[in-house]
Scaffold this motif. Structure first.
Motif, short mmCIF file in Angstrom:
data_model
loop_
_atom_site.label_atom_id
_atom_site.label_comp_id
_atom_site.label_asym_id
_atom_site.label_seq_id
_atom_site.Cartn_x
_atom_site.Cartn_y
_atom_site.Cartn_z
N UNK A 1 44.50 35.83 27.18
CA UNK A 1 44.17 36.69 26.03
C UNK A 1 43.17 35.99 25.11
N UNK A 2 42.31 36.77 24.49
CA UNK A 2 41.33 36.19 23.56
C UNK A 2 42.06 35.83 22.27
N UNK B 1 41.76 29.63 26.12
CA UNK B 1 41.53 30.81 26.94
C UNK B 1 40.91 30.37 28.26
N UNK B 2 41.61 30.65 29.35
CA UNK B 2 41.16 30.17 30.66
C UNK B 2 40.71 31.34 31.52
N UNK B 3 39.83 31.04 32.49
CA UNK B 3 39.45 32.10 33.45
C UNK B 3 40.69 32.58 34.20
N UNK B 4 40.71 33.86 34.56
CA UNK B 4 41.88 34.47 35.18
C UNK B 4 42.39 33.74 36.42
N UNK C 1 52.95 32.95 30.96
CA UNK C 1 51.95 31.88 30.99
C UNK C 1 50.56 32.47 31.20
N UNK C 2 50.44 33.34 32.20
CA UNK C 2 49.12 33.88 32.49
C UNK C 2 48.61 34.77 31.36
N UNK C 3 49.50 35.55 30.75
CA UNK C 3 49.08 36.43 29.64
C UNK C 3 48.56 35.60 28.48
N UNK C 4 49.32 34.58 28.08
CA UNK C 4 48.92 33.77 26.93
C UNK C 4 47.63 33.01 27.21
#
Ligand SMILES: Nc1ncnc2c1ncn2[C@@H]1O[C@H](COP(=O)(O)OP(=O)(O)OP(=O)(O)O)[C@@H](O)[C@H]1O
Ligand SMILES: [Mg+2]
Lengths: 251, 350
Positions: free
Chosen positions: B77-78, B99-102, B71-74
């Motif tokens: 990523x740009x 694309x969301x902030x980390x 979830x976090x990777x997808x």
């Protein structure tokens, strides 16, 4: 206060309790006696929701609570102790009581974890309540000892205190005097009378030896092989031939 | 009291300084191992919450980590990176652009793992305890199979490469510190006490008015949230993930840390995570070809894990309480050790 209507509990072919009809009014102390394996503990378990009775109903304060989950029953105001002591062994004396206070604290997991002011106030109140309970049975100075390091008699008292911490109106005690000498038993019965008055309780108490409870109970029920063989005042019970027969060789 | 506060502040200052200086003083390889330790601290704490504090045995940790990592990777990523990754089959359009902030992606990763926990936990937690281990084990495998097969969302068996390296020293150690503080606060709260009560004696717990099912579910969901966050951080540290990473082996490593450190000890999980991670690297040579004067091995892949498995068995057989038992670190305890040494010389207690 509490009433069982034709409660039966069968395990496979074995009928542990059959047609139990108990009725107890507010502030009474009633005994449930009978020889080994008579079905006393099973009767408790059907009242407290550990087992759902095979037949019959349990009515508490006018409401049908048959087969409700044990924690729901406790929430309604029935608390119990166990025949084989079940204290939490990795906790100290105070913590054992505090866990039982949780029920009435009404705090969510996040309020508790973040130690929000509302939670802190409740936690403080619980600690004071738990300490006052411990104080009333003379266990206050042992509050930080591991629960299972206490001598047997004190562990039994602690179990009663823990049950009281759930603020019950009906207290079920499963052989509270087991393993005690006559002197200790006598003191315990005095203590039971005292907490009844102090906390406005109704008490149903299991005992194996009927002499122990004669003094403190106003009425008693006698079970043998799951069947209620007698019911009445201690004097009536003492003279009942069926009871004498059931107890022959036991006492 | 005063003394302990001062010691704690001093300890914190040293820790913050260590984290701040680590990148410039230590080599990249060492820093990476230390950061891996921080992630393992989070993961071990989350498993310890279940295993050590609530008495639930789950073998599904790798599954929740996988959910979090993907979830976090997808989400971070740009679009360009995603296009490069998904060359067999393009990624579904909505995910391609998002694309969301980390920090937000990290929380969403945890939430998705928690959601998965609700789905699996609600039915499984009603079963007897030993079934939970089996159910969660099965669940983790199912997650892996799903991830392998939804090519247009996860890129299937190829995995994801070039995941942004957001797991810096500061990030992982800050999250680890939050996890430690959170666990301490939880375990010491009245809710934490109910968890221990459920662990020690479920029958007594429900008789005292504790909703055992609710306590177990809460613990399971929180634990899975932490596993999701840990998994996400792991992905952002090593920057590539694929379904083969999240096998039972990964769960085993975390279990090893919890058991070695001490079931039910937060201090134990922290020490265990660092010790095991460092040892894992230090013993890596065992898997390599070795030249020992008298004989030569061609490298025994897995020899390292044999050592760890033996270690685990020794602990289980001879010191079930692990390193810390269920005790926690305290200044009084540490100072007590020194004092005891002195007082034994003077013949016992003062
Ligand atoms: N869960 C169960 N499954 C099968 N049989 C049971 C179960 N619980 C109790 N029994 C049986 O029911 C009968 C009544 O047991 P119970 O424990 O209620 O007796 P008791 O009156 O409390 O005896 P004691 O004085 O020994 O405590 C016994 O024959 C017992 O073996
Ligand atoms: Mg019994």
């Amino acid at each position: 206060m509490i009433k069982t209507e034709n409660v039966s509990m069968r395990f496979g072919g074995l009928t542990a309790v059959s047609d139990l009809n108990i009725q107890i009014s507010k502030n009474e102390i009633v005994g449930l006696i009978g020889p080994n394996g008579a079905g006393k503990t099973t009767a408790f378990n059907t009242i407290t929701g550990v087992y759902k009775p095979t037949e019959g109903k349990v009515i508490f304060k006018g409401e049908d609570v048959t087969g409700a989950k044990p924690h729901k029953i406790t929430e309604r105001g029935i608390a119990r102790t166990f025949q084989n002591i079940r204290l939490w062994k990795d906790m100290d004396v105070l913590e054992n009581v505090l866990v039982a206070c949780h029920l009435r604290m009404n705090v969510g997991v996040f309020a508790a974890t973040l130690h929000l002011p509302g939670y802190r106030a409740k936690e403080k109140k619980s600690r004071e309540f738990a300490m006052s309970l411990l104080d009333s049975v003379g266990l206050a100075d042992l509050a930080h000892e591991p629960a299972t390091s206490l001598p047997y008699g004190k562990q039994r008292r602690l179990e009663i205190v823990r049950a009281l911490a759930t603020e019950p109106s009906l207290l079920l005690l499963d052989e509270p005097a087991a393993g005690m000498n006559p002197q200790e038993s006598l003191e315990l019965m005095e203590f039971i009378g005292k907490i009844r008055d102090q906390y406005d309780l109704t008490i149903l108490l299991i005992e194996h030896h009927m002499q122990v409870v004669m003094g403190v109970c106003s009425r008693m029920y006698v079970l043998d092989y799951g069947v209620t063989i007698a019911h009445g005042t201690p004097d009536e019970i003492r003279r009942n031939p069926k009871v004498i027969e059931a107890y022959l060789g036991v006492d | 009291m005063k003394r302990n506060t001062i010691l704690t502040i001093a300890g914190l200052v040293v820790l913050v300084a260590a984290v701040g200086l680590a990148d410039s003083i230590l080599g990249r390889f060492t820093v990476r191992i230390l950061n891996l330790s921080a992630i393992y601290i989070i993961l071990a704490l989350s498993l310890n919450l279940l295993n050590g504090f609530t008495g639930l045995f789950s073998l599904g940790h790798a599954g929740f980590m996988a959910v979090g990592a993907y979830v976090s990777a997808i989400l971070t990523m740009t679009p360009a990176q995603k296009e490069m990754n998904f060359f067999l089959e393009p990624i579904v359009p909505i995910l391609a652009r998002i694309q969301l902030p980390f920090p937000i992606a990290l929380i969403v990763a945890g939430l998705c793992a928690a959601l998965a926990a609700v789905l699996i936990g609600v039915p499984a937690l009603r079963l007897r305890d030993d079934y939970l281990a089996i159910a969660t084990l099965g669940f983790a495998e199912i997650i892996r199979v799903i991830i392998t097969n939804i090519q247009s969302v996860t890129n299937g068996a190829q995995g994801l490469k070039a995941i942004p390296k957001y797991s810096t020293t500061w990030v992982v150690w800050t999250v680890a510190a939050i996890a430690v503080v959170f666990m301490l606060a939880l375990v010491r709260s009245s809710y934490g006490r109910t968890m221990k009560a459920v662990r020690d004696d479920e029958i007594a717990a429900e008789a005292m008015g504790i909703d055992v099912f609710k306590v177990k579910s809460t613990s399971f969901v929180i634990s899975s949230f932490m596993a999701g966050v840990g998994g996400a951080l792991l992905g952002h540290l090593i920057s590539t993930i694929d379904p083969k990473m999240f096998t039972l082996m990964l769960t085993f490593n975390i279990l090893l840390i919890v058991v070695l450190g001490g079931n039910g000890s937060i201090t134990g999980s922290v020490l265990g995570a660092i010790i095991v991670t460092v040892l894992m690297e230090a013993l890596r040579f065992l898997d390599m070809p070795m030249n020992l004067v008298f004989f030569k091995t061609n490298g025994l892949p897995g020899l390292r894990m044999v050592i760890f498995s033996i270690l685990l068995m020794i602990v289980v057989l001879y010191r079930q309480r692990g390193l810390m038992g269920n005790k926690e670190f305290s200044w009084d305890g540490v100072l007590g050790i020194f004092r005891r040494k002195n007082s034994t010389r003077n013949g016992g207690r003062p």
